[in-house]
Write a protein that holds these residues in place. Sequence first.
Motif, PDB file in Angstrom:
ATOM      1  N   LYS A   1       0.825  -1.209   0.000  1.00 38.25           N
ATOM      2  CA  LYS A   1       0.000   0.000   0.000  1.00 38.25           C
ATOM      3  C   LYS A   1       0.856   1.253   0.000  1.00 38.25           C
ATOM      4  CE  LYS A   1      -4.053  -1.941   2.287  1.00 38.25           C
ATOM      5  NZ  LYS A   1      -4.865  -1.951   3.540  1.00 38.25           N
ATOM      6  N   GLU A   2       1.899   1.213   0.847  1.00 41.96           N
ATOM      7  CA  GLU A   2       2.783   2.373   0.892  1.00 41.96           C
ATOM      8  C   GLU A   2       3.482   2.593  -0.447  1.00 41.96           C
ATOM      9  OE1 GLU A   2       5.385   1.684   4.118  1.00 41.96           O
ATOM     10  OE2 GLU A   2       3.915   2.259   5.672  1.00 41.96           O
ATOM     11  N   SER A   3       3.919   1.446  -1.030  1.00 39.78           N
ATOM     12  CA  SER A   3       4.589   1.565  -2.332  1.00 39.78           C
ATOM     13  C   SER A   3       3.630   2.103  -3.400  1.00 39.78           C
ATOM     14  CB  SER A   3       5.145   0.203  -2.759  1.00 39.78           C
ATOM     15  OG  SER A   3       4.070  -0.717  -2.920  1.00 39.78           O
ATOM     16  N   SER A   4       2.343   1.586  -3.338  1.00 38.65           N
ATOM     17  CA  SER A   4       1.362   2.084  -4.319  1.00 38.65           C
ATOM     18  C   SER A   4       1.079   3.567  -4.093  1.00 38.65           C
ATOM     19  CB  SER A   4       0.080   1.267  -4.225  1.00 38.65           C
ATOM     20  OG  SER A   4      -0.517   1.439  -2.942  1.00 38.65           O
ATOM     21  N   LYS A   5       0.988   3.938  -2.797  1.00 36.83           N
ATOM     22  CA  LYS A   5       0.765   5.362  -2.505  1.00 36.83           C
ATOM     23  C   LYS A   5       1.926   6.210  -2.996  1.00 36.83           C
ATOM     24  CE  LYS A   5      -2.215   4.830   1.528  1.00 36.83           C
ATOM     25  NZ  LYS A   5      -2.334   5.017   3.002  1.00 36.83           N
ATOM     26  N   ARG A   6       3.141   5.668  -2.729  1.00 28.68           N
ATOM     27  CA  ARG A   6       4.322   6.404  -3.181  1.00 28.68           C
ATOM     28  C   ARG A   6       4.326   6.546  -4.713  1.00 28.68           C
ATOM     29  NH1 ARG A   6       8.864   3.409   0.578  1.00 28.68           N
ATOM     30  NH2 ARG A   6       8.251   4.417   2.571  1.00 28.68           N
ATOM     31  N   LYS A   7       3.963   5.445  -5.381  1.00 26.04           N
ATOM     32  CA  LYS A   7       3.895   5.486  -6.855  1.00 26.04           C
ATOM     33  C   LYS A   7       2.889   6.529  -7.328  1.00 26.04           C
ATOM     34  CE  LYS A   7       5.240   0.711  -7.717  1.00 26.04           C
ATOM     35  NZ  LYS A   7       4.761  -0.609  -8.171  1.00 26.04           N
ATOM     36  N   LYS A   8       1.711   6.479  -6.661  1.00 25.36           N
ATOM     37  CA  LYS A   8       0.681   7.446  -7.053  1.00 25.36           C
ATOM     38  C   LYS A   8       1.158   8.877  -6.835  1.00 25.36           C
ATOM     39  CE  LYS A   8      -3.324   4.496  -6.304  1.00 25.36           C
ATOM     40  NZ  LYS A   8      -4.528   4.249  -5.471  1.00 25.36           N
TER      41      LYS A   8
ATOM     42  N   GLU B   1       4.863  13.809 -11.006  1.00 20.85           N
ATOM     43  CA  GLU B   1       5.356  13.835 -12.383  1.00 20.85           C
ATOM     44  C   GLU B   1       4.342  14.475 -13.327  1.00 20.85           C
ATOM     45  OE1 GLU B   1       6.361   9.862 -13.279  1.00 20.85           O
ATOM     46  OE2 GLU B   1       8.247   9.881 -12.122  1.00 20.85           O
ATOM     47  N   GLY B   2       3.052  14.092 -13.073  1.00 17.50           N
ATOM     48  CA  GLY B   2       2.007  14.699 -13.926  1.00 17.50           C
ATOM     49  C   GLY B   2       1.953  16.209 -13.753  1.00 17.50           C
TER      50      GLY B   2
ATOM     51  N   GLU C   1       5.580  21.870 -17.012  1.00 18.65           N
ATOM     52  CA  GLU C   1       6.506  21.959 -18.141  1.00 18.65           C
ATOM     53  C   GLU C   1       5.761  22.262 -19.430  1.00 18.65           C
ATOM     54  OE1 GLU C   1       8.661  18.335 -18.125  1.00 18.65           O
ATOM     55  OE2 GLU C   1       9.991  18.923 -16.476  1.00 18.65           O
ATOM     56  N   LYS C   2       4.589  21.591 -19.581  1.00 21.36           N
ATOM     57  CA  LYS C   2       3.789  21.836 -20.800  1.00 21.36           C
ATOM     58  C   LYS C   2       3.324  23.293 -20.861  1.00 21.36           C
ATOM     59  CE  LYS C   2       2.084  17.160 -21.603  1.00 21.36           C
ATOM     60  NZ  LYS C   2       0.916  16.279 -21.587  1.00 21.36           N
ATOM     61  N   GLY C   3       2.877  23.775 -19.687  1.00 21.12           N
ATOM     62  CA  GLY C   3       2.432  25.186 -19.688  1.00 21.12           C
ATOM     63  C   GLY C   3       3.565  26.135 -20.024  1.00 21.12           C
ATOM     64  N   SER C   4       4.747  25.822 -19.421  1.00 23.14           N
ATOM     65  CA  SER C   4       5.909  26.676 -19.718  1.00 23.14           C
ATOM     66  C   SER C   4       6.284  26.565 -21.186  1.00 23.14           C
ATOM     67  CB  SER C   4       7.076  26.287 -18.825  1.00 23.14           C
ATOM     68  OG  SER C   4       7.477  24.963 -19.111  1.00 23.14           O
ATOM     69  N   ARG C   5       6.160  25.358 -21.718  1.00 22.60           N
ATOM     70  CA  ARG C   5       6.510  25.136 -23.129  1.00 22.60           C
ATOM     71  C   ARG C   5       5.545  25.890 -24.037  1.00 22.60           C
ATOM     72  NH1 ARG C   5       7.506  18.653 -22.879  1.00 22.60           N
ATOM     73  NH2 ARG C   5       9.505  18.736 -21.733  1.00 22.60           N
TER      74      ARG C   5
ATOM     75  N   ASP D   1      12.581  13.752 -24.992  1.00 24.55           N
ATOM     76  CA  ASP D   1      13.370  13.455 -23.780  1.00 24.55           C
ATOM     77  C   ASP D   1      12.460  13.139 -22.603  1.00 24.55           C
ATOM     78  OD1 ASP D   1      15.734  16.017 -24.707  1.00 24.55           O
ATOM     79  OD2 ASP D   1      15.779  13.839 -25.107  1.00 24.55           O
ATOM     80  N   VAL D   2      11.377  13.905 -22.443  1.00 26.11           N
ATOM     81  CA  VAL D   2      10.448  13.680 -21.322  1.00 26.11           C
ATOM     82  C   VAL D   2       9.796  12.308 -21.432  1.00 26.11           C
ATOM     83  CG1 VAL D   2       8.279  14.454 -20.301  1.00 26.11           C
ATOM     84  CG2 VAL D   2      10.034  16.129 -20.932  1.00 26.11           C
ATOM     85  N   GLU D   3       9.433  11.964 -22.655  1.00 28.97           N
ATOM     86  CA  GLU D   3       8.806  10.646 -22.860  1.00 28.97           C
ATOM     87  C   GLU D   3       9.778   9.511 -22.534  1.00 28.97           C
ATOM     88  OE1 GLU D   3       5.618  11.923 -26.346  1.00 28.97           O
ATOM     89  OE2 GLU D   3       7.391  10.684 -26.816  1.00 28.97           O
ATOM     90  N   SER D   4      11.047   9.728 -22.943  1.00 27.45           N
ATOM     91  CA  SER D   4      12.049   8.702 -22.624  1.00 27.45           C
ATOM     92  C   SER D   4      12.254   8.576 -21.111  1.00 27.45           C
ATOM     93  CB  SER D   4      13.368   9.037 -23.318  1.00 27.45           C
ATOM     94  OG  SER D   4      13.879  10.263 -22.808  1.00 27.45           O
ATOM     95  N   LYS D   5      12.234   9.756 -20.434  1.00 29.10           N
ATOM     96  CA  LYS D   5      12.362   9.736 -18.976  1.00 29.10           C
ATOM     97  C   LYS D   5      11.188   8.981 -18.332  1.00 29.10           C
ATOM     98  CE  LYS D   5      15.092  13.951 -18.374  1.00 29.10           C
ATOM     99  NZ  LYS D   5      15.095  15.351 -17.867  1.00 29.10           N
ATOM    100  N   LYS D   6       9.969   9.262 -18.840  1.00 29.81           N
ATOM    101  CA  LYS D   6       8.783   8.586 -18.312  1.00 29.81           C
ATOM    102  C   LYS D   6       8.886   7.080 -18.493  1.00 29.81           C
ATOM    103  CE  LYS D   6       5.355  12.239 -18.782  1.00 29.81           C
ATOM    104  NZ  LYS D   6       4.100  12.647 -19.499  1.00 29.81           N
TER     105      LYS D   6
END
Length: 267
Positions: free
Chosen positions: A177-184, A190-191, A197-201, A222-227
Motif C-alpha cells: 500500500k505504501e509503495s502504491s501510494k508512493r507510486k501514485k 510527475e504529472g 513543463e507543458k504550460g511553460s513550453r 526526452d520527457v517521454e524517454s524519462k517517463k
Amino acid sequence: MGKRDNRVAYLNPIAAARARGPAPASGPTIQDYLSRPRPTWEEVKEQLEKKKKGSRALADFEDKMNERWRKELEKNREKILGAGEKKEKEKDKEKKEKEKDKEKKEKEKDKEKKEKEKDKEKKEKEKDKDKKEKKKKEKKKSSRDEKKSVKKKRKRKRSSARKASDDSDAESDTDSKESSKRKKKKLREEGEKDKDEKGSRKKKKTEKSHSESSDESELDGDVESKKKKRSSEEKEKATDKSKKKKKKRHKKHSKKKKKKTSGSELD
C-alpha cells in the motif's frame, strides 16, 4: 502443843490363833466317814441284780435305737450315694456338654476365621482392582493430558505461525500500500511537473518562433524517454517486491511443514 500418838499395838497372829483355840468343824469328819453304815453282802447282791436288769432294758432300747439308726443311715447312705452317682453323672454330662460347647465354639471360631480370611482376601482383591482401575484412569488421564498439552502446543505454534504469517502479510500489505501510494504520489508529482513543463513550453512556443518549435519537440522526446525509464524502474521494483514476498511465504510454508512433521512424530 504436842504431837498426836498414832502408834498401834502389834499382835502376833500365831499367838492370837492359839488363843482362839481350834476352829469349829463344818461337815463330817473322818471318823464319821469311817463309822458310816455299810450294807450287807446280801443287800449288795440285790443291788447288783437290779443293775443288771436295768442294763438289759437299756441294752434292748439301745439295740432298737441302733436298728432305727442303721435303717436311717442306710437310707441316707443310699440317698447320698445316689446323689453322688447322680452328681457324677451330671458332672459327666456337664463335662460332655462343655466339651461339645467348646467344640462348637472352636468350630464357630474356625468358621469366623475362615470367613474373615475370605473377607480379607475379597477386600484385598477389590483393593487391587481399585488400584488397577485407578492406575488405568491415571494413565488415561495422563495420556489425555499429554494429548491436550500436545494439542495446545500445536495450536499455540499454529496460532503463532498464523500470527507471524498474518503479521508478515499485513507488513507486506502495508508495504504494498505504501509503495502504491508512493507510486501514485510520484505519478501525480510527475504529472504536475509535466503539466507545469507543458504550460511553460506553451508559453515559450507562443513567444518563440517556429524555429523553437523544433527544439520543443526534442524536449518532448526526452520527457517521454524519462517517463518510460521511470515506468520500467517502477515495474522492476514491483517484481522484486513480489519475489521477496513469495520467498517469505515459501519459507513460512516450509517451517509449517517441519512443525507438522515434528508434531506427528511426537504423537
